[in-house]
Scaffold this motif. Structure first.
Motif, short mmCIF file in Angstrom:
data_model
loop_
_atom_site.label_atom_id
_atom_site.label_comp_id
_atom_site.label_asym_id
_atom_site.label_seq_id
_atom_site.Cartn_x
_atom_site.Cartn_y
_atom_site.Cartn_z
N UNK A 178 0.97 -1.21 0.03
CA UNK A 178 0.00 0.02 -0.10
C UNK A 178 0.83 1.19 0.05
N UNK A 179 0.50 2.47 -0.45
CA UNK A 179 0.93 3.77 -0.53
C UNK A 179 0.58 4.58 0.52
N UNK A 180 1.26 4.58 1.72
CA UNK A 180 1.10 5.42 2.85
C UNK A 180 1.96 6.32 3.14
N UNK A 181 1.56 7.60 3.71
CA UNK A 181 2.66 8.80 4.03
C UNK A 181 3.85 8.80 3.11
N UNK A 182 3.34 8.94 1.71
CA UNK A 182 4.42 8.90 0.69
C UNK A 182 5.46 7.95 0.45
N UNK A 183 5.25 6.68 1.07
CA UNK A 183 6.08 5.76 0.92
C UNK A 183 5.41 4.22 0.83
N UNK A 184 6.05 3.23 0.41
CA UNK A 184 5.43 1.93 0.69
C UNK A 184 5.14 1.38 2.04
#
Length: 220
Positions: A6-12
């Motif tokens: 998932x993409x979360x807080x501009x990172x994987x």
């Protein structure tokens, strides 16, 4: 569709999967559990449906017009969310038992009904109460508000109609006076120039209004 990681807080984020469905009412929980290996959670649409179902089932046992009461509860939830946002900005309002009780207060419901709704909601949502804003049907509230406004206008029109009918029914030469209770003992009836007159003494700091015009000791 789904995205891993998932993409979360501009990172994987390898501990999460991004999941998407076109229709939130058809979330396919079996696919999430059996294929993705994730615990299925209710969508906002499912939470709203569950909450409304609980209100309808419980309140209908005591109130005939359950629909109006439910809309009033939703309006209170909406007001609660708006007030909370004004103070705490982005902090969400969760539908905890105190929030449920506050929204149902002053709706004429018995303590038994309120407690029952609290209990069933706790059982349905467990340790993760839903966001209050997810349970609000904005379109239904707009329709409800418009209907309330129309009812108020209808009552005002009916009241004005009755006043006009009462005014038309009065004799043409009838004189109607409206004075303060303190002036009543001072009112007298006298014959002036052969005509019966009503005399109301006025002090220097008092004034009278006749047919909407201010009386200042001058002829009309």
């Amino acid at each position: 569709g789904f995205l891993f990681p998932a993409f979360s807080d501009r990172s994987s984020d390898v501990n999460a999967i991004g999941y998407y469905v076109k229709d939130a009412k058809k979330a396919q929980p079996a696919f999430m559990q059996e294929v993705l290996g994730c615990e299925a959670k209710r969508t906002a649409a499912e939470e709203k449906k569950t909450f409304h179902g609980i209100l309808k089932d419980v309140i209908s046992e005591e109130v005939e017009d359950a629909k109006t009461v439910i809309l009033d509860i939703q309006q209170d939830l909406n007001d609660m969310v708006e007030e909370h946002k004004n103070v705490f900005e982005n902090e969400p309002v969760l539908l905890t038992p105190p929030a449920i009780r506050e929204a149902m207060a002053e709706k004429g419901l018995s303590e038994e009904v309120i407690s029952k709704v609290e209990e069933i909601c706790e059982e349905a949502f467990g340790d993760t109460p839903p966001l209050a804003e997810n349970l609000i049907d904005s379109k239904a509230l707009q329709t409800h508000a418009a209907a309330k406004k129309a009812n108020v206008l209808a009552l005002e029109v009916e009241s004005l109609k009755q006043k006009l009918e009462e005014k038309e029914a009065l004799p043409e030469k009838e004189v109607i006076l409206q004075v303060s209770a303190e002036k009543l003992p001072d009112i007298q009836t006298e014959f002036i120039n052969g005509k019966k007159c009503i005399v109301i003494p006025l002090e220097e700091d008092e004034h009278a209004t006749i047919n909407g015009k201010h009386w200042d000791n001058a002829p009309f």
